[in-house]
Design a protein around this motif. Sequence first.
Motif, PDB file in Angstrom:
ATOM      1  N   LEU A 130     -24.277  28.872   3.605  1.00 33.38           N
ATOM      2  CA  LEU A 130     -23.310  29.953   3.364  1.00 33.38           C
ATOM      3  C   LEU A 130     -23.645  30.797   2.145  1.00 33.38           C
ATOM      4  CD1 LEU A 130     -20.020  27.960   4.077  1.00 33.38           C
ATOM      5  CD2 LEU A 130     -20.958  29.814   5.471  1.00 33.38           C
ATOM      6  N   ASN A 131     -24.375  30.232   1.182  1.00 37.69           N
ATOM      7  CA  ASN A 131     -24.581  30.926  -0.085  1.00 37.69           C
ATOM      8  C   ASN A 131     -25.987  31.472  -0.290  1.00 37.69           C
ATOM      9  OD1 ASN A 131     -21.969  30.583  -1.736  1.00 37.69           O
ATOM     10  ND2 ASN A 131     -22.326  28.549  -0.899  1.00 37.69           N
ATOM     11  N   ALA A 132     -26.839  31.365   0.720  1.00 33.93           N
ATOM     12  CA  ALA A 132     -28.163  31.986   0.674  1.00 33.93           C
ATOM     13  C   ALA A 132     -28.257  32.991   1.814  1.00 33.93           C
ATOM     14  CB  ALA A 132     -29.267  30.939   0.787  1.00 33.93           C
ATOM     15  N   GLU A 133     -28.802  34.151   1.505  1.00 33.89           N
ATOM     16  CA  GLU A 133     -28.928  35.204   2.512  1.00 33.89           C
ATOM     17  C   GLU A 133     -30.223  35.960   2.260  1.00 33.89           C
ATOM     18  OE1 GLU A 133     -26.275  38.935   4.302  1.00 33.89           O
ATOM     19  OE2 GLU A 133     -25.484  37.643   2.717  1.00 33.89           O
ATOM     20  N   PRO A 134     -31.068  36.081   3.268  1.00 36.03           N
ATOM     21  CA  PRO A 134     -32.382  36.706   3.037  1.00 36.03           C
ATOM     22  C   PRO A 134     -32.258  38.126   2.517  1.00 36.03           C
ATOM     23  CG  PRO A 134     -31.922  36.475   5.398  1.00 36.03           C
ATOM     24  CD  PRO A 134     -30.865  35.706   4.683  1.00 36.03           C
ATOM     25  N   GLY A 135     -32.984  38.401   1.450  1.00 31.62           N
ATOM     26  CA  GLY A 135     -32.987  39.739   0.868  1.00 31.62           C
ATOM     27  C   GLY A 135     -31.763  40.077   0.058  1.00 31.62           C
ATOM     28  N   LYS A 136     -30.800  39.146  -0.059  1.00 29.75           N
ATOM     29  CA  LYS A 136     -29.554  39.460  -0.771  1.00 29.75           C
ATOM     30  C   LYS A 136     -29.201  38.441  -1.854  1.00 29.75           C
ATOM     31  CE  LYS A 136     -27.366  42.221   2.836  1.00 29.75           C
ATOM     32  NZ  LYS A 136     -26.146  42.425   3.656  1.00 29.75           N
ATOM     33  N   LYS A 137     -29.267  37.143  -1.542  1.00 31.18           N
ATOM     34  CA  LYS A 137     -28.839  36.181  -2.550  1.00 31.18           C
ATOM     35  C   LYS A 137     -29.535  34.834  -2.351  1.00 31.18           C
ATOM     36  CE  LYS A 137     -24.606  35.191   0.108  1.00 31.18           C
ATOM     37  NZ  LYS A 137     -23.126  35.176   0.066  1.00 31.18           N
ATOM     38  N   VAL A 138     -29.684  34.114  -3.466  1.00 32.23           N
ATOM     39  CA  VAL A 138     -30.237  32.765  -3.481  1.00 32.23           C
ATOM     40  C   VAL A 138     -29.196  31.844  -4.108  1.00 32.23           C
ATOM     41  CG1 VAL A 138     -32.645  33.466  -3.550  1.00 32.23           C
ATOM     42  CG2 VAL A 138     -31.381  33.215  -5.687  1.00 32.23           C
ATOM     43  N   PHE A 139     -29.260  30.568  -3.728  1.00 35.52           N
ATOM     44  CA  PHE A 139     -28.234  29.600  -4.135  1.00 35.52           C
ATOM     45  C   PHE A 139     -28.855  28.593  -5.097  1.00 35.52           C
ATOM     46  CE2 PHE A 139     -25.296  25.956  -2.676  1.00 35.52           C
ATOM     47  CZ  PHE A 139     -24.320  26.329  -3.592  1.00 35.52           C
ATOM     48  N   TYR A 140     -28.268  28.501  -6.309  1.00 33.33           N
ATOM     49  CA  TYR A 140     -28.700  27.535  -7.303  1.00 33.33           C
ATOM     50  C   TYR A 140     -27.520  26.633  -7.667  1.00 33.33           C
ATOM     51  CZ  TYR A 140     -33.446  29.115  -8.282  1.00 33.33           C
ATOM     52  OH  TYR A 140     -34.787  29.380  -8.197  1.00 33.33           O
ATOM     53  N   PRO A 141     -27.266  25.603  -6.843  1.00 35.85           N
ATOM     54  CA  PRO A 141     -26.130  24.717  -7.135  1.00 35.85           C
ATOM     55  C   PRO A 141     -26.385  23.880  -8.378  1.00 35.85           C
ATOM     56  CG  PRO A 141     -27.459  23.809  -5.359  1.00 35.85           C
ATOM     57  CD  PRO A 141     -28.024  25.169  -5.652  1.00 35.85           C
ATOM     58  N   VAL A 142     -25.310  23.549  -9.087  1.00 35.51           N
ATOM     59  CA  VAL A 142     -25.396  22.658 -10.244  1.00 35.51           C
ATOM     60  C   VAL A 142     -25.154  21.232  -9.746  1.00 35.51           C
ATOM     61  CG1 VAL A 142     -24.501  22.110 -12.524  1.00 35.51           C
ATOM     62  CG2 VAL A 142     -24.564  24.485 -11.754  1.00 35.51           C
ATOM     63  N   VAL A 143     -26.105  20.348 -10.006  1.00 34.26           N
ATOM     64  CA  VAL A 143     -26.057  18.968  -9.524  1.00 34.26           C
ATOM     65  C   VAL A 143     -25.187  18.127 -10.453  1.00 34.26           C
ATOM     66  CG1 VAL A 143     -27.471  16.968  -8.912  1.00 34.26           C
ATOM     67  CG2 VAL A 143     -28.377  19.266  -8.621  1.00 34.26           C
ATOM     68  N   PHE A 144     -24.440  17.169  -9.876  1.00 31.66           N
ATOM     69  CA  PHE A 144     -23.726  16.197 -10.698  1.00 31.66           C
ATOM     70  C   PHE A 144     -24.653  15.003 -10.899  1.00 31.66           C
ATOM     71  CE2 PHE A 144     -20.610  12.909 -11.763  1.00 31.66           C
ATOM     72  CZ  PHE A 144     -19.857  13.595 -12.718  1.00 31.66           C
ATOM     73  N   SER A 145     -25.064  14.798 -12.149  1.00 30.43           N
ATOM     74  CA  SER A 145     -26.070  13.781 -12.465  1.00 30.43           C
ATOM     75  C   SER A 145     -25.372  12.499 -12.902  1.00 30.43           C
ATOM     76  CB  SER A 145     -26.986  14.296 -13.579  1.00 30.43           C
ATOM     77  OG  SER A 145     -28.089  13.455 -13.758  1.00 30.43           O
ATOM     78  N   LEU A 146     -25.670  11.400 -12.220  1.00 32.01           N
ATOM     79  CA  LEU A 146     -25.029  10.117 -12.509  1.00 32.01           C
ATOM     80  C   LEU A 146     -25.724   9.425 -13.684  1.00 32.01           C
ATOM     81  CD1 LEU A 146     -24.517   8.756  -8.878  1.00 32.01           C
ATOM     82  CD2 LEU A 146     -22.842   9.908 -10.341  1.00 32.01           C
ATOM     83  N   TYR A 147     -24.913   8.750 -14.518  1.00 32.94           N
ATOM     84  CA  TYR A 147     -25.449   8.000 -15.652  1.00 32.94           C
ATOM     85  C   TYR A 147     -26.028   6.656 -15.188  1.00 32.94           C
ATOM     86  CZ  TYR A 147     -22.963  11.267 -18.735  1.00 32.94           C
ATOM     87  OH  TYR A 147     -22.521  12.380 -19.384  1.00 32.94           O
ATOM     88  N   ASN A 148     -26.639   5.962 -16.136  1.00 31.13           N
ATOM     89  CA  ASN A 148     -27.230   4.643 -15.895  1.00 31.13           C
ATOM     90  C   ASN A 148     -26.133   3.677 -15.439  1.00 31.13           C
ATOM     91  OD1 ASN A 148     -28.512   2.177 -15.948  1.00 31.13           O
ATOM     92  ND2 ASN A 148     -29.460   2.493 -17.954  1.00 31.13           N
ATOM     93  N   PRO A 149     -26.189   3.188 -14.192  1.00 28.92           N
ATOM     94  CA  PRO A 149     -25.113   2.310 -13.700  1.00 28.92           C
ATOM     95  C   PRO A 149     -25.008   1.009 -14.493  1.00 28.92           C
ATOM     96  CG  PRO A 149     -26.958   2.353 -12.166  1.00 28.92           C
ATOM     97  CD  PRO A 149     -27.225   3.421 -13.166  1.00 28.92           C
ATOM     98  N   ALA A 150     -26.108   0.568 -15.125  1.00 30.03           N
ATOM     99  CA  ALA A 150     -26.044  -0.651 -15.927  1.00 30.03           C
ATOM    100  C   ALA A 150     -25.128  -0.486 -17.131  1.00 30.03           C
ATOM    101  CB  ALA A 150     -27.450  -1.044 -16.383  1.00 30.03           C
ATOM    102  N   ILE A 151     -24.977   0.750 -17.610  1.00 29.44           N
ATOM    103  CA  ILE A 151     -24.082   1.021 -18.736  1.00 29.44           C
ATOM    104  C   ILE A 151     -22.681   1.376 -18.237  1.00 29.44           C
ATOM    105  CG2 ILE A 151     -23.671   2.540 -20.707  1.00 29.44           C
ATOM    106  CD1 ILE A 151     -26.667   2.848 -20.992  1.00 29.44           C
ATOM    107  N   VAL A 152     -22.622   2.206 -17.193  1.00 27.37           N
ATOM    108  CA  VAL A 152     -21.315   2.635 -16.664  1.00 27.37           C
ATOM    109  C   VAL A 152     -20.518   1.442 -16.162  1.00 27.37           C
ATOM    110  CG1 VAL A 152     -20.172   4.043 -14.907  1.00 27.37           C
ATOM    111  CG2 VAL A 152     -22.218   4.912 -16.067  1.00 27.37           C
ATOM    112  N   TYR A 153     -21.186   0.518 -15.476  1.00 31.63           N
ATOM    113  CA  TYR A 153     -20.509  -0.630 -14.875  1.00 31.63           C
ATOM    114  C   TYR A 153     -20.901  -1.927 -15.598  1.00 31.63           C
ATOM    115  CZ  TYR A 153     -19.970   2.931 -11.298  1.00 31.63           C
ATOM    116  OH  TYR A 153     -19.682   4.105 -10.642  1.00 31.63           O
ATOM    117  N   ALA A 154     -20.995  -1.839 -16.928  1.00 32.30           N
ATOM    118  CA  ALA A 154     -21.429  -3.002 -17.718  1.00 32.30           C
ATOM    119  C   ALA A 154     -20.428  -4.146 -17.646  1.00 32.30           C
ATOM    120  CB  ALA A 154     -21.647  -2.586 -19.170  1.00 32.30           C
ATOM    121  N   ASN A 155     -19.167  -3.834 -17.355  1.00 35.00           N
ATOM    122  CA  ASN A 155     -18.151  -4.887 -17.284  1.00 35.00           C
ATOM    123  C   ASN A 155     -18.127  -5.600 -15.932  1.00 35.00           C
ATOM    124  OD1 ASN A 155     -17.276  -2.651 -15.916  1.00 35.00           O
ATOM    125  ND2 ASN A 155     -15.121  -2.869 -16.527  1.00 35.00           N
ATOM    126  N   GLN A 156     -19.033  -5.204 -15.027  1.00 35.45           N
ATOM    127  CA  GLN A 156     -19.137  -5.866 -13.731  1.00 35.45           C
ATOM    128  C   GLN A 156     -20.441  -6.655 -13.669  1.00 35.45           C
ATOM    129  OE1 GLN A 156     -18.510  -3.217 -10.413  1.00 35.45           O
ATOM    130  NE2 GLN A 156     -17.005  -1.979 -11.524  1.00 35.45           N
TER     131      GLN A 156
END
Length: 543
Positions: free
Chosen positions: A383-409
């Motif tokens: 939906l957000n890319a169109e030839p000759g008109k627009k390009v899409f640069y989504p911002v990614v959600f980057s996950l942290y180190n699960p060993a630290i995020v879930y250290a209590n598990q």
Amino acid sequence: MRMPRRGLVIQARTRWLLVGLALLFSLVLLMYLLECAPQTDGNGSLPGVVGEGMGKEYYQALLQEQEEHYQNRATSLKRQIAQLKQELQEMSDKLKSLQEKKSPKVSGMNYQGTKEQTSNDLLEFLHSQIDKAEVSVGAKLPSEYGVIPFESFTSMKVFQLEMGLTRHPEEKPVRKDKRDELVEVIEAGLEVINNPDEEDGQDEEDAVGDRQLYSENDFIEGYYRTERDKGTQYELFYKKMDGMEYRHVTLFRPFGPLMKVKSETVDISRSIINIIVPLAGRTEAFAQFMQNFRDVCIHQDKRVHLTVVYFGQDGLSEVKSILESVARETDFHNYTLVSLNEEFNRGRGLDMGARAWEKGEVLMFFCDVDVYFTAEFLNSCRLNAEPGKKVFYPVVFSLYNPAIVYANQDIPPPVEQQLVHKKDSGFWRDFGFGMTCQYRTDFLTVGGFDLEVKGWGGEDVHLYRKYLHGELMVIRTPVPGLFHLWHEKHCADELTPEQYRMCIQSKAMNEASHSHLGMLVFRDEIEAHLRKQAYRTNSEPVG
């Protein structure tokens, strides 16, 4: 229609006359207040102290002198006020004369014409705000920092880049005015779709007969951004539950009422995406990537082609085996494996993947092996890319180190359960430009990647800047269906100083949230505190 130049001059003179009159009147009033205020004689004696020996006649003379002074001052002020009134009358007469010259009273028709001219001037100004804003065409920008990113939203949540230390990457709008704004925008988009005009290209027969009516439940997603000197742009997408046809509405609020820019039907049912993944080694990560690819692309979307560009010979046979296994189990054969016996270069790999396609125009998604995406994201890509008109640069959600995020598990949860937008689980990777959706012709026209960039990082920024310097519109917004999975990062000694700095910065940003990193830094201090608390508890007498 614009106001005549002579009318503007007269109006300016009138305004200055009124301003001058107001200033003059204020000055006279200030003088009056100062003169009427009680005055203190620094040399005067207090009764009963120094002037105790003075008689009654002295005080009577003093009072009479003060009374005469105030009477004279009052007479002077009355005279000035009379002069001021006369000047006010003269200026009023001049103003009346100027107004009569500007718009002579011929009939009620002239008044109606003036109202229409004012309305036309307002509309002309509002449309000029749309023309100046980056709505229909892209603007040439000096660098990646000049882009105004969009914020994305659904009917329930907003996905935002600017968080500070208090806001969250995904949250419900807290302020009532923000909630009301988004509700108004969604309803305005529905009004445009359900009551199309001639500009929307729909026949009246369709409008009355077979045309479907859309509701709030058909709203899929939207993006908005504000240019502070122009207004707010809204991109809205609606879709029926059982259809593949999207309705796209663009609205613009030029610091005034919402104005429709366009309304169009977007059919993405035949839009193929060529997902291009450069790879060297990391076969375990590729196996995990293919599991997500199987679930999303093969079983759900079914309109993709996969191009894997592999560098070197070590691990190549395993990659072939994984692809062949998926092909046998799912009857999926829309993939291409390009083998390059050379050192890994991400820009080179993506460039080769783009050129390996030989079936004409195609939408490309430049992806990495550590990226997890959903079927909804693939539609956002279309939906957000169109030839000759627009390009899409989504911002990614980057996950942290699960060993630290879930250290209590005991062990981190499965990857699918880690895909949440929380402050302690990840962040919007707004400094990364590697994930992008763009058409092949646009990529080749702009010149592709800078193949002189070796190793890690930099090639994506160069390509991004090429689009910023051109005429195409760049859609930059966080999207909820695109995640970067954590993996340990090694910064090689062979990198240039700039690349090494970027690599270390990325490594630090990827590890953990601000609060979790703080807990790690002060771990010894926290443990010492806990030991002291335990000692005090054990030392307290019982009973």
